[in-house]
Design a protein around this motif. Sequence first.
Motif, PDB file in Angstrom:
ATOM      1  N   PHE A  20      64.925   5.687 -45.127  1.00  0.00           N
ATOM      2  CA  PHE A  20      64.198   5.347 -46.353  1.00  0.00           C
ATOM      3  C   PHE A  20      64.392   3.873 -46.700  1.00  0.00           C
ATOM      4  CE2 PHE A  20      63.971   4.845 -50.963  1.00  0.00           C
ATOM      5  CZ  PHE A  20      62.752   5.437 -51.262  1.00  0.00           C
ATOM      6  N   ALA A  21      65.631   3.387 -46.607  1.00  0.00           N
ATOM      7  CA  ALA A  21      65.905   1.974 -46.897  1.00  0.00           C
ATOM      8  C   ALA A  21      65.139   1.058 -45.951  1.00  0.00           C
ATOM      9  CB  ALA A  21      67.408   1.708 -46.799  1.00  0.00           C
ATOM     10  N   THR A  22      65.025   1.475 -44.688  1.00  0.00           N
ATOM     11  CA  THR A  22      64.263   0.691 -43.711  1.00  0.00           C
ATOM     12  C   THR A  22      62.783   0.679 -44.056  1.00  0.00           C
ATOM     13  OG1 THR A  22      65.883   1.243 -41.983  1.00  0.00           O
ATOM     14  CG2 THR A  22      63.740   0.429 -41.256  1.00  0.00           C
ATOM     15  N   ALA A  23      62.261   1.836 -44.441  1.00  0.00           N
ATOM     16  CA  ALA A  23      60.855   1.918 -44.841  1.00  0.00           C
ATOM     17  C   ALA A  23      60.578   0.989 -46.015  1.00  0.00           C
ATOM     18  CB  ALA A  23      60.498   3.355 -45.225  1.00  0.00           C
ATOM     19  N   LYS A  24      61.459   0.989 -46.985  1.00  0.00           N
ATOM     20  CA  LYS A  24      61.284   0.136 -48.169  1.00  0.00           C
ATOM     21  C   LYS A  24      61.241  -1.345 -47.781  1.00  0.00           C
ATOM     22  CE  LYS A  24      63.277  -0.801 -52.716  1.00  0.00           C
ATOM     23  NZ  LYS A  24      64.381  -0.499 -53.661  1.00  0.00           N
ATOM     24  N   VAL A 136      63.905   0.929 -32.470  1.00  0.00           N
ATOM     25  CA  VAL A 136      65.336   0.917 -32.818  1.00  0.00           C
ATOM     26  C   VAL A 136      65.796   2.349 -33.077  1.00  0.00           C
ATOM     27  CG1 VAL A 136      67.113   0.156 -34.432  1.00  0.00           C
ATOM     28  CG2 VAL A 136      65.277  -1.417 -33.797  1.00  0.00           C
ATOM     29  N   ASN A 137      66.852   2.741 -32.394  1.00  0.00           N
ATOM     30  CA  ASN A 137      67.475   4.047 -32.588  1.00  0.00           C
ATOM     31  C   ASN A 137      68.729   3.898 -33.440  1.00  0.00           C
ATOM     32  OD1 ASN A 137      65.633   5.304 -30.733  1.00  0.00           O
ATOM     33  ND2 ASN A 137      66.850   4.463 -29.045  1.00  0.00           N
ATOM     34  N   GLU A 220      76.340   0.651 -47.055  1.00  0.00           N
ATOM     35  CA  GLU A 220      75.212   1.103 -47.857  1.00  0.00           C
ATOM     36  C   GLU A 220      73.987   1.165 -46.944  1.00  0.00           C
ATOM     37  OE1 GLU A 220      75.305   2.063 -50.944  1.00  0.00           O
ATOM     38  OE2 GLU A 220      77.322   1.386 -51.515  1.00  0.00           O
ATOM     39  N   PRO A 221      73.001   2.013 -47.264  1.00  0.00           N
ATOM     40  CA  PRO A 221      71.814   2.111 -46.411  1.00  0.00           C
ATOM     41  C   PRO A 221      71.162   0.769 -46.102  1.00  0.00           C
ATOM     42  CG  PRO A 221      71.814   3.915 -47.973  1.00  0.00           C
ATOM     43  CD  PRO A 221      72.971   3.027 -48.350  1.00  0.00           C
ATOM     44  N   ASN A 222      71.150  -0.142 -47.071  1.00  0.00           N
ATOM     45  CA  ASN A 222      70.528  -1.446 -46.836  1.00  0.00           C
ATOM     46  C   ASN A 222      71.273  -2.273 -45.793  1.00  0.00           C
ATOM     47  OD1 ASN A 222      68.263  -1.266 -48.460  1.00  0.00           O
ATOM     48  ND2 ASN A 222      69.288  -2.074 -50.269  1.00  0.00           N
ATOM     49  N   ASP A 223      72.588  -2.060 -45.658  1.00  0.00           N
ATOM     50  CA  ASP A 223      73.339  -2.773 -44.623  1.00  0.00           C
ATOM     51  C   ASP A 223      72.771  -2.455 -43.252  1.00  0.00           C
ATOM     52  OD1 ASP A 223      75.283  -3.979 -46.344  1.00  0.00           O
ATOM     53  OD2 ASP A 223      76.349  -2.070 -46.443  1.00  0.00           O
ATOM     54  N   ILE A 224      72.418  -1.203 -43.057  1.00  0.00           N
ATOM     55  CA  ILE A 224      71.878  -0.774 -41.765  1.00  0.00           C
ATOM     56  C   ILE A 224      70.406  -1.163 -41.651  1.00  0.00           C
ATOM     57  CG2 ILE A 224      71.704   1.143 -40.145  1.00  0.00           C
ATOM     58  CD1 ILE A 224      74.559   0.477 -41.194  1.00  0.00           C
ATOM     59  N   ALA A 225      69.664  -0.976 -42.744  1.00  0.00           N
ATOM     60  CA  ALA A 225      68.236  -1.295 -42.729  1.00  0.00           C
ATOM     61  C   ALA A 225      67.998  -2.759 -42.371  1.00  0.00           C
ATOM     62  CB  ALA A 225      67.611  -0.976 -44.086  1.00  0.00           C
ATOM     63  N   VAL A 229      65.720  -3.923 -39.199  1.00  0.00           N
ATOM     64  CA  VAL A 229      64.541  -4.784 -39.340  1.00  0.00           C
ATOM     65  C   VAL A 229      64.690  -6.038 -38.492  1.00  0.00           C
ATOM     66  CG1 VAL A 229      63.171  -6.144 -40.969  1.00  0.00           C
ATOM     67  CG2 VAL A 229      63.936  -3.849 -41.595  1.00  0.00           C
ATOM     68  N   PHE A 230      65.893  -6.592 -38.447  1.00  0.00           N
ATOM     69  CA  PHE A 230      66.127  -7.751 -37.574  1.00  0.00           C
ATOM     70  C   PHE A 230      65.815  -7.405 -36.129  1.00  0.00           C
ATOM     71  CE2 PHE A 230      69.233  -9.589 -34.551  1.00  0.00           C
ATOM     72  CZ  PHE A 230      68.693 -10.872 -34.475  1.00  0.00           C
ATOM     73  N   LEU A 231      66.323  -6.278 -35.639  1.00  0.00           N
ATOM     74  CA  LEU A 231      66.101  -5.901 -34.239  1.00  0.00           C
ATOM     75  C   LEU A 231      64.625  -5.605 -33.956  1.00  0.00           C
ATOM     76  CD1 LEU A 231      69.250  -3.686 -33.592  1.00  0.00           C
ATOM     77  CD2 LEU A 231      68.769  -5.936 -32.591  1.00  0.00           C
ATOM     78  N   LEU A 232      63.901  -5.099 -34.937  1.00  0.00           N
ATOM     79  CA  LEU A 232      62.469  -4.870 -34.760  1.00  0.00           C
ATOM     80  C   LEU A 232      61.691  -6.182 -34.707  1.00  0.00           C
ATOM     81  CD1 LEU A 232      61.733  -1.979 -37.298  1.00  0.00           C
ATOM     82  CD2 LEU A 232      61.808  -1.775 -34.814  1.00  0.00           C
ATOM     83  N   SER A 233      62.205  -7.191 -35.382  1.00  0.00           N
ATOM     84  CA  SER A 233      61.442  -8.408 -35.647  1.00  0.00           C
ATOM     85  C   SER A 233      61.371  -9.362 -34.462  1.00  0.00           C
ATOM     86  CB  SER A 233      62.052  -9.138 -36.842  1.00  0.00           C
ATOM     87  OG  SER A 233      63.226  -9.838 -36.449  1.00  0.00           O
TER      88      SER A 233
END
Length: 255
Positions: A20-24, A136-137, A220-225, A229-233
């Motif tokens: 969810f944090a990643t989606a946001k 990203v897994n 926190e979820p944002n730490d992972i998100a 996002v960096f790895l996707l980018s």
Amino acid sequence: MKLSNAGTVMIIGGSSGMGFATAKTLLELGLNVEILANNAEKLDKAVSELSGLGQVIGTQIDLYDIDAVQALASKITASSTHYAYLVNAAGYFSPLAFVEHSLADYNQYHDLNKATFLLTQAVVKNMQKAGSGSIVNIGSMWAKQAIKATPSSAYSMAKAGLHAFTQHLAMELADDKIRVNAVSPAVVKTPIYGSFIAPEDIDSTLNSFNAFHPIGRVGEPNDIANSIVFLLSDDASWITGSILDVDGGVMAGRN
């Protein structure tokens, strides 16, 4: 961060926690997002919360229903939607002593990997049509290191398999300009712990692991998100096959 590929992000397990944090974050960056989840009520709530940030749709899927997974995989492969990015964030975690594991306990983890395999295969075929993509897994520190307080033999087998899956796909798909990476978190505050901790006790129980992490706190979820996002980018355009430790320093050592 720059994500130049035109297309949709699919997040499997995107209704809560790290997904969810990643989606946001991705919606805030202007991407279209599709989140997959099992619980229809949680999915509708997540889509409602995220819809103010951009274009998001929800798809309900029981990842343990192999017929439903195969049907969705066929739909994804044939879809005119271009899935430029994929995040495999679905997870289950419930520590249990090895000798107490039943076949059903084992299958809770490995049937999830089966669904991940089939849906990823479908998304990859979709990506190949466009000639690029990024995956990203979400793996786990438990795949690399055993923690006596949280016996997790079947879970760790499954996550170690996901790490290996990441590296094999990175090699196979490099010629298709599809990058494949993973993050390996330690303890992160997400609803996944609700399978064995009462909701009112989750925060206090997880906070007891603060000192376990050299940085001094659980994630926190944002730490992972942010790492996903960096790895996707495009900023990570020369990174593939990486298993990135996002763990507050746990793999580096102990306090």
